[in-house]
Enzyme design. Structure first.
Site, mmCIF file in Angstrom:
data_model
loop_
_atom_site.group_PDB
_atom_site.id
_atom_site.type_symbol
_atom_site.label_atom_id
_atom_site.label_comp_id
_atom_site.label_asym_id
_atom_site.label_seq_id
_atom_site.Cartn_x
_atom_site.Cartn_y
_atom_site.Cartn_z
ATOM 1 C CG PHE A 146 -1.862 1.236 1.143
ATOM 2 C CD1 PHE A 146 -3.031 1.177 0.395
ATOM 3 C CD2 PHE A 146 -1.543 2.426 1.779
ATOM 4 C CE1 PHE A 146 -3.873 2.283 0.291
ATOM 5 C CE2 PHE A 146 -2.383 3.539 1.682
ATOM 6 C CZ PHE A 146 -3.549 3.456 0.939
ATOM 7 C CG ASP A 233 5.834 4.114 1.448
ATOM 8 O OD1 ASP A 233 5.816 4.950 2.381
ATOM 9 O OD2 ASP A 233 4.840 3.877 0.739
ATOM 10 C CE LYS A 274 -0.119 7.190 6.527
ATOM 11 N NZ LYS A 274 -1.402 7.777 6.132
#
Length: 425
Positions: A146, A233, A274
């Site tokens: 994801f 990531d 984030k």
């Protein structure tokens, strides 16, 4: 309807259902306030937040230092675009590159934007530095990944919900099994046009799937052997979530306040987002050393809001909070406690198969099929008992509280979780 008019939960839900696109399936709770590890709904009920906006709120809700930096900068200068310099971006770039030990930072806004940026950077490096023929570069990705929901990213997803009826898809990606070094080695051996390997150090959306010990280090070594860029990531796993400053730090001493910052596995390209803003503002970034980042020149890539003064101020404040409050150390210690206590309980129930994770990124595997509603129903029961969590992949519940949580608060949460599981029918 006046902006400041107080709504009931039902009114707020009805408004979203009528006027908003139905692209999420939220738990039926309407939040109106947050502080630290707690959130309150519009009726005033208090909950522990055990999702942290998918790890964006690592520093806790409305952290005063982060909010203070944001408000001060918002009152001074909000946006110039990159047509001009501003007096905050360079400070942020210096602070972040020194924190993560890279030469350069390319600022963006969202995690998906940062992933797209990393893909472009990798391809351009492949053509200008590695010598791959233009338009022939391939990037290896992992099954059940994801990385966002843009058209390019869903092109290499194997999630049918994310992909269905969004084609045609972008080419140039090779999909291999996660946590399978042989599959990575075979893909590298078979294709001379591989430019990069994009990987999550822990697959969060897939259910907090933690790879085998040594997987990342061995994967990086394979990439080095084949002159392929290792792209990490860390949008969800970074910024102290896993008990280290970065999940790619492995078992180095990043949980220690005296950490040297030298990771066990240093990516060639690092993707952050984030919690890079503590959840206060959209801030993301791609970091790399000069030999890679120098292929980006004026006009190649950009964003009107990327690197704006508010983002820069918020990003520095967010990283300072992680460092000053020793949140990596706290995440490490509380994560060990969480898994230990849950593992004591699991033999007493047939409802939970296992608990897994690192730091304060954890999940429990519910003993039911992926298409069942059991995990959702448990989350509804947890909500009634004052704790908010969300299922992923049907039968997995992810637990990721803010890293400012105390030991007593965590023990209280563990009691709520165990009580709910015991009572669940």
């Amino acid at each position: 309807m006046a902006v400041l008019e107080q709504l009931t939960s039902q009114q707020a839900i009805e408004l979203e259902n009528k006027y908003g696109a139905h692209n999420y399936h939220p738990l039926p709770v309407v939040l109106s306030r947050g502080e630290g590890v707690f959130v309150w709904d519009v009726e005033g009920k208090k909950y522990y937040d055990f999702l942290s906006a998918y790890s964006a709120v690592n520093q806790g809700h409305c952290h005063p230092e982060i909010v203070g930096a944001m408000v001060h900068q918002a009152e001074t200068l909000t946006l110039t675009s990159r047509a001009f310099y501003n007096d905050m971006l360079g400070k942020f770039e210096k602070y972040a590159t020194e924190t993560f030990h890279f030469d350069k930072l390319l600022p963006m806004n969202t995690g998906a934007e940062a992933v797209e940026t990393a893909l472009k950077l990798c391809r351009k490096w492949a053509y200008e530095k590695k010598g791959i023929s233009e338009n022939d570069a391939e990037i290896i990705v992992c099954e059940n990944n994801f990385h966002g929901r843009t058209t390019t990213i869903i092109s290499f997803s194997n999630d049918p919900v994310a992909r269905e009826n969004f084609g045609p898809y972008t080419k140039g990606f090779l999909n291999i099994e996660y946590d399978n070094l042989k599959a990575l080695e075979d893909a590298l051996d078979a294709n001379k046009n591989v430019a990069g390997f994009l990987v999550e150090p822990i697959q969060g959306e897939a259910g907090v799937y933690v790879p085998s010990e040594g997987y990342l280090k061995a994967a990086k070594a394979l990439c080095e052997k084949h002159n392929v860029l290792f792209i990490a990531d860390e949008v969800q796993t970074g910024i102290a979530r896993t008990g280290r400053l970065l999940a790619t730090c492995g078992n180095c001493s990043c949980a220690d306040k005296h950490c040297s910052g030298t990771p066990e596995v240093k990516p060639d390209i690092l993707i952050l987002g984030k919690a890079l803003s503590g959840g206060a503002y959209p801030v993301s970034a791609v970091l790399a050393n000069d030999e890679i980042m120098e292929v980006i020149r004026p006009g190649n890539h950009g964003s009107t809001f990327g690197g704006n003064p508010i983002a820069a101020a918020v990003g520095m404040a967010a990283l300072e909070v992680v460092k000053n409050e020793e949140l990596a150390q706290n995440a490490y210690e509380l994560g060990e406690l969480f898994r230990s206590e849950l593992n004591k309980f699991i033999p007493e129930t047939d409802l939970v198969k296992s608990v897994r994770g690192k730091g304060l990124l954890n999940a429990i595997l519910i003993n039911d099929t992926e298409d069942s509603s059991t995990a959702w129903d448990i989350c509804m029961a947890l909500k009634e008992n004052g704790l908010l969590a969300k299922p992923t992949h049907g039968n997995i519940i992810r637990f990721a509280p803010p890293l400012v949580m105390t030991k007593d608060q965590l023990l209280d949460c563990i009691s709520i979780i165990i009580k709910t599981l015991k009572e669940f029918r």
